[in-house]
Design an enzyme around this catalytic site. Structure first.
Site, PDB file in Angstrom:
ATOM      1  N   ASP A   5       4.616   8.478   5.764  1.00  0.00           N
ATOM      2  CA  ASP A   5       5.573   9.436   6.663  1.00  0.00           C
ATOM      3  C   ASP A   5       4.852  10.615   7.693  1.00  0.00           C
ATOM      4  O   ASP A   5       5.841  11.723   7.387  1.00  0.00           O
ATOM      5  CB  ASP A   5       5.444  10.782   4.898  1.00  0.00           C
ATOM      6  N   ASP A  22       0.034   4.485   3.159  1.00  0.00           N
ATOM      7  CA  ASP A  22      -0.155   5.462   3.352  1.00  0.00           C
ATOM      8  C   ASP A  22      -0.074   5.973   2.111  1.00  0.00           C
ATOM      9  O   ASP A  22       0.856   5.545   0.969  1.00  0.00           O
ATOM     10  CB  ASP A  22       0.184   6.999   3.808  1.00  0.00           C
ATOM     11  N   ASP A  70      -0.529  10.277   0.201  1.00  0.00           N
ATOM     12  CA  ASP A  70      -0.194  11.320   0.119  1.00  0.00           C
ATOM     13  C   ASP A  70       1.247  11.253   0.748  1.00  0.00           C
ATOM     14  O   ASP A  70       1.279  11.615   2.663  1.00  0.00           O
ATOM     15  CB  ASP A  70      -1.424  12.178   0.450  1.00  0.00           C
TER      16      ASP A  70
END
Length: 223
Positions: free
Chosen positions: A173, A11, A13
């Site tokens: 995240d 991922d 961001d």
């Protein structure tokens, strides 16, 4: 006999880069432009990882579809302007990210890729700003897929690289990343430094605290 190929998908961001300043600023600008109440910072960070229309549908659920569309377009314009103004500083790499990317890239059987809710334009600009062009062999973005946690991004990355699900890992995240990994039948490794609380990463096989723990976590899972 050569070692089997492995695929590590990141991922962006909240995982590779800390873009929360740009995200919150752009979201604030888009709501301000329509004179609508701005969601609080935590609400904004909770939708990071979703494709923008899906994210806006959650943040502005009480507003019309037309207003949600205007908010999406306003966000895109504001984020783009912020990136042009600040360059790489608008989304700095997290500590250790570059070193781990370089170390994994140096392993012949390991392929690296990206699966992100960012647009193609946004991802390409970020990769160029941080000079990461040579590292990622597959780049999956929101323009071409259903929003996370649909498994389409991971399925396509695997198809492009020819790597089995059992040899693929998704690093992220948010719960959207971990739920996407589960839906795709691959291992999910959560990171504790991002935008969702560790308690939300229930579908993760494990959660790491710092980037330098990632290579060992991958070794443990695959051996």
């Amino acid at each position: 006999m050569s070692a089997p190929l492995r695929l590590v998908l990141f991922d962006v961001d909240g995982t590779l880069v800390d873009s929360q300043g740009s995200i919150v600023a752009a979201m604030t600008a888009s709501f301000d432009a329509l004179a609508l109440p701005v969601p609080d910072r935590q609400a904004i960070l909770c939708i990071v990882g979703l494709s923008l229309p899906n994210a806006m549908a959650q943040l502005a659920s009480q507003h019309s579809a037309a207003d949600q569309h205007r908010l999406v377009e306003g966000y895109k314009d504001a984020y783009h302007a912020h990136r042009l103004e600040q360059g790489a500083a608008s989304s700095p790499l997290y500590p250790g990210a570059r070193q781990v990317i370089e170390a994994l890239h140096a392993v012949p059987e390991v392929l690296l890729g990206v699966a992100t809710g960012k647009s193609q334009r946004g991802l390409d600009a970020l990769i160029e700003a941080h000079e990461l062009e040579r590292y990622f062999v597959t780049r999956q973005v929101a323009d071409h897929h259903p929003s996370k946690p649909h498994p389409s991004m991971i399925d396509t990355a695997r198809a492009e690289t020819g790597v089995d699900a059992a040899a693929t890992a998704m690093i992220g995240d948010t719960r959207f990343d971990m739920d996407m990994a589960k839906a795709a039948g691959v291992v999910g490794i959560g990171v504790a430094w991002g935008y969702h609380d560790r308690s939300a990463l229930t579908a993760a096989a494990r959660v790491i605290e710092t980037f330098d723990q990632l290579p060992q976590a991958l070794d443990d899972i695959w051996t």
